[in-house]
Design a protein around this motif. Structure first.
Motif, mmCIF file in Angstrom:
data_model
loop_
_atom_site.group_PDB
_atom_site.id
_atom_site.type_symbol
_atom_site.label_atom_id
_atom_site.label_comp_id
_atom_site.label_asym_id
_atom_site.label_seq_id
_atom_site.Cartn_x
_atom_site.Cartn_y
_atom_site.Cartn_z
ATOM 1 N N PRO A 1 0.717 -1.021 -0.184
ATOM 2 C CA PRO A 1 -0.072 0.205 -0.233
ATOM 3 C C PRO A 1 1.233 1.483 0.102
ATOM 4 O O PRO A 1 0.329 2.688 -0.212
ATOM 5 C CB PRO A 1 -0.764 -0.144 1.072
ATOM 6 C CG PRO A 1 0.161 -1.320 2.419
ATOM 7 C CD PRO A 1 0.931 -2.027 1.304
ATOM 8 N N ARG A 2 2.241 0.970 0.421
ATOM 9 C CA ARG A 2 2.749 2.951 0.588
ATOM 10 C C ARG A 2 3.828 2.498 -0.590
ATOM 11 O O ARG A 2 4.775 3.332 -0.318
ATOM 12 C CB ARG A 2 3.765 2.550 1.949
ATOM 13 C CG ARG A 2 2.120 3.146 3.220
ATOM 14 C CD ARG A 2 3.026 2.727 4.725
ATOM 15 N NE ARG A 2 4.500 2.744 4.721
ATOM 16 C CZ ARG A 2 4.697 2.924 5.665
ATOM 17 N NH1 ARG A 2 3.949 3.145 6.678
ATOM 18 N NH2 ARG A 2 6.072 3.238 5.796
ATOM 19 N N ASP A 3 3.810 1.395 -1.344
ATOM 20 C CA ASP A 3 5.316 1.207 -2.747
ATOM 21 C C ASP A 3 4.945 1.671 -3.542
ATOM 22 O O ASP A 3 3.337 1.957 -4.180
ATOM 23 C CB ASP A 3 5.690 -0.074 -2.603
ATOM 24 C CG ASP A 3 5.596 -1.197 -0.850
ATOM 25 O OD1 ASP A 3 6.389 -0.150 -0.284
ATOM 26 O OD2 ASP A 3 5.357 -1.811 -1.143
ATOM 27 N N VAL A 4 5.669 2.150 -4.675
ATOM 28 C CA VAL A 4 5.345 1.517 -6.165
ATOM 29 C C VAL A 4 5.860 1.404 -6.775
ATOM 30 O O VAL A 4 7.194 0.093 -6.123
ATOM 31 C CB VAL A 4 6.211 3.252 -6.710
ATOM 32 C CG1 VAL A 4 4.867 4.129 -6.677
ATOM 33 C CG2 VAL A 4 6.976 3.921 -6.626
ATOM 34 N N LEU A 5 5.569 0.069 -7.687
ATOM 35 C CA LEU A 5 6.107 0.020 -8.973
ATOM 36 C C LEU A 5 6.830 0.515 -10.291
ATOM 37 O O LEU A 5 5.744 0.931 -10.736
ATOM 38 C CB LEU A 5 5.268 -1.381 -9.371
ATOM 39 C CG LEU A 5 6.746 -2.972 -9.990
ATOM 40 C CD1 LEU A 5 7.484 -3.399 -9.116
ATOM 41 C CD2 LEU A 5 5.192 -3.547 -10.740
ATOM 42 N N VAL A 6 8.263 0.685 -10.297
ATOM 43 C CA VAL A 6 8.954 1.120 -11.607
ATOM 44 C C VAL A 6 9.891 -0.080 -12.522
ATOM 45 O O VAL A 6 9.948 -0.784 -12.377
ATOM 46 C CB VAL A 6 10.084 2.362 -10.625
ATOM 47 C CG1 VAL A 6 10.568 2.839 -12.199
ATOM 48 C CG2 VAL A 6 9.752 3.322 -9.333
ATOM 49 N N ARG A 7 9.109 0.827 -14.006
ATOM 50 C CA ARG A 7 9.318 -0.111 -14.784
ATOM 51 C C ARG A 7 10.802 0.892 -15.589
ATOM 52 O O ARG A 7 10.524 1.932 -15.685
ATOM 53 C CB ARG A 7 8.068 0.053 -16.139
ATOM 54 C CG ARG A 7 9.502 -0.316 -17.286
ATOM 55 C CD ARG A 7 8.144 -0.963 -18.943
ATOM 56 N NE ARG A 7 7.129 -1.551 -18.348
ATOM 57 C CZ ARG A 7 5.992 -1.216 -18.078
ATOM 58 N NH1 ARG A 7 5.378 0.411 -19.202
ATOM 59 N NH2 ARG A 7 5.074 -1.715 -18.040
ATOM 60 N N VAL A 8 11.861 0.092 -15.399
ATOM 61 C CA VAL A 8 13.235 1.251 -15.248
ATOM 62 C C VAL A 8 13.470 0.536 -17.000
ATOM 63 O O VAL A 8 13.026 0.083 -17.647
ATOM 64 C CB VAL A 8 14.784 0.103 -15.118
ATOM 65 C CG1 VAL A 8 15.571 0.282 -15.323
ATOM 66 C CG2 VAL A 8 14.212 -0.233 -13.385
ATOM 67 N N ARG A 9 13.763 2.250 -17.526
ATOM 68 C CA ARG A 9 13.599 3.196 -18.403
ATOM 69 C C ARG A 9 14.921 2.683 -18.868
ATOM 70 O O ARG A 9 15.957 2.680 -19.835
ATOM 71 C CB ARG A 9 12.485 4.013 -18.806
ATOM 72 C CG ARG A 9 11.585 3.976 -18.257
ATOM 73 C CD ARG A 9 11.461 3.140 -19.937
ATOM 74 N NE ARG A 9 9.930 2.796 -19.976
ATOM 75 C CZ ARG A 9 8.722 2.313 -20.383
ATOM 76 N NH1 ARG A 9 9.438 1.191 -21.408
ATOM 77 N NH2 ARG A 9 7.552 2.336 -20.746
ATOM 78 N N ALA A 10 16.369 3.435 -17.709
ATOM 79 C CA ALA A 10 17.772 3.456 -18.065
ATOM 80 C C ALA A 10 18.145 3.415 -16.620
ATOM 81 O O ALA A 10 17.013 3.397 -15.572
ATOM 82 C CB ALA A 10 17.665 4.805 -18.307
ATOM 83 N N CYS A 11 19.581 2.797 -16.864
ATOM 84 C CA CYS A 11 20.316 2.507 -15.415
ATOM 85 C C CYS A 11 22.156 2.893 -15.996
ATOM 86 O O CYS A 11 22.287 2.356 -17.017
ATOM 87 C CB CYS A 11 20.645 0.996 -15.041
ATOM 88 S SG CYS A 11 20.749 0.898 -13.525
ATOM 89 N N GLY A 12 22.384 3.815 -15.512
ATOM 90 C CA GLY A 12 24.019 3.912 -15.714
ATOM 91 C C GLY A 12 24.533 2.983 -14.976
ATOM 92 O O GLY A 12 24.451 1.840 -13.631
ATOM 93 N N ILE A 13 25.908 3.331 -15.118
ATOM 94 C CA ILE A 13 26.747 2.136 -15.613
ATOM 95 C C ILE A 13 27.831 2.674 -14.852
ATOM 96 O O ILE A 13 28.727 3.729 -15.035
ATOM 97 C CB ILE A 13 27.331 1.292 -16.291
ATOM 98 C CG1 ILE A 13 25.933 -0.011 -16.709
ATOM 99 C CG2 ILE A 13 28.087 0.599 -15.895
ATOM 100 C CD1 ILE A 13 26.189 -0.229 -18.589
ATOM 101 N N CYS A 14 28.332 2.675 -13.897
ATOM 102 C CA CYS A 14 29.833 3.833 -13.177
ATOM 103 C C CYS A 14 30.815 2.092 -12.756
ATOM 104 O O CYS A 14 30.659 1.293 -12.962
ATOM 105 C CB CYS A 14 29.174 4.491 -11.663
ATOM 106 S SG CYS A 14 28.513 3.576 -10.252
#
Length: 149
Positions: free
Chosen positions: A40-53
């Motif tokens: 109830p207090r969470d969100v689900l995010v569809r990842v569109r980009a992620c950096g590589i470090c």
């Protein structure tokens, strides 16, 4: 090749997603894991980009996360994700499906995202617990920043 993690005997099948993790020194693999389900207090995010470090590169070179006894365990990679909210719990204020977000990986109540945590930003989806919103300093990057309160 995509590896599937086994489902416990007799349990209902959950939706799956792909996630990138270390697979030994200098190697990575794409695995299928259960897609998180927001509370109830969470969100689900569809990842569109992620950096590589450099941290991700170091974990790949080492083969994962070194432990106190010298063992190395495989870990999901990525701690600089951005994406779009696809589900929001009933108690989440200020965020809704369709919002574009960047994620604070160090504010996850159950542990860091990437860098040895249970979730990595190089996954199709991320569960953001106790989600809250803050304005992005650069709206052209994202309309909202998503972080745990």
């Amino acid at each position: 090749m995509i590896k599937e993690q086994s489902q416990p005997e007799g349990e209902k099948s959950m939706p799956m997603m792909k996630s990138v993790r270390t697979a030994g020194s200098g190697r990575i693999e794409v695995v299928k894991v259960e897609r998180p389900v927001p509370g109830p207090r969470d969100v689900l995010v569809r990842v569109r980009a992620c950096g590589i470090c450099g941290t991700d590169a170091a974990f790949v070179e080492m083969g994962g996360m070194p432990g106190p006894a010298g063992e190395v365990r495989a870990i999901p990679l990525g701690h600089e994700p951005a994406g779009e909210i696809v589900e929001a719990g009933a108690d989440v204020a200020g965020l809704r499906p369709g919002d574009r977000v960047v994620v604070n990986p160090q504010a996850a109540p159950s542990g860091i995202i990437g860098c040895g945590g249970a979730q990595g930003g190089m996954s199709e989806y991320l569960l953001i617990e106790d989600a809250g919103a803050g304005k992005s300093p650069n709206p052209s990057i994202s309309e909202l920043c998503c972080a745990a309160k």
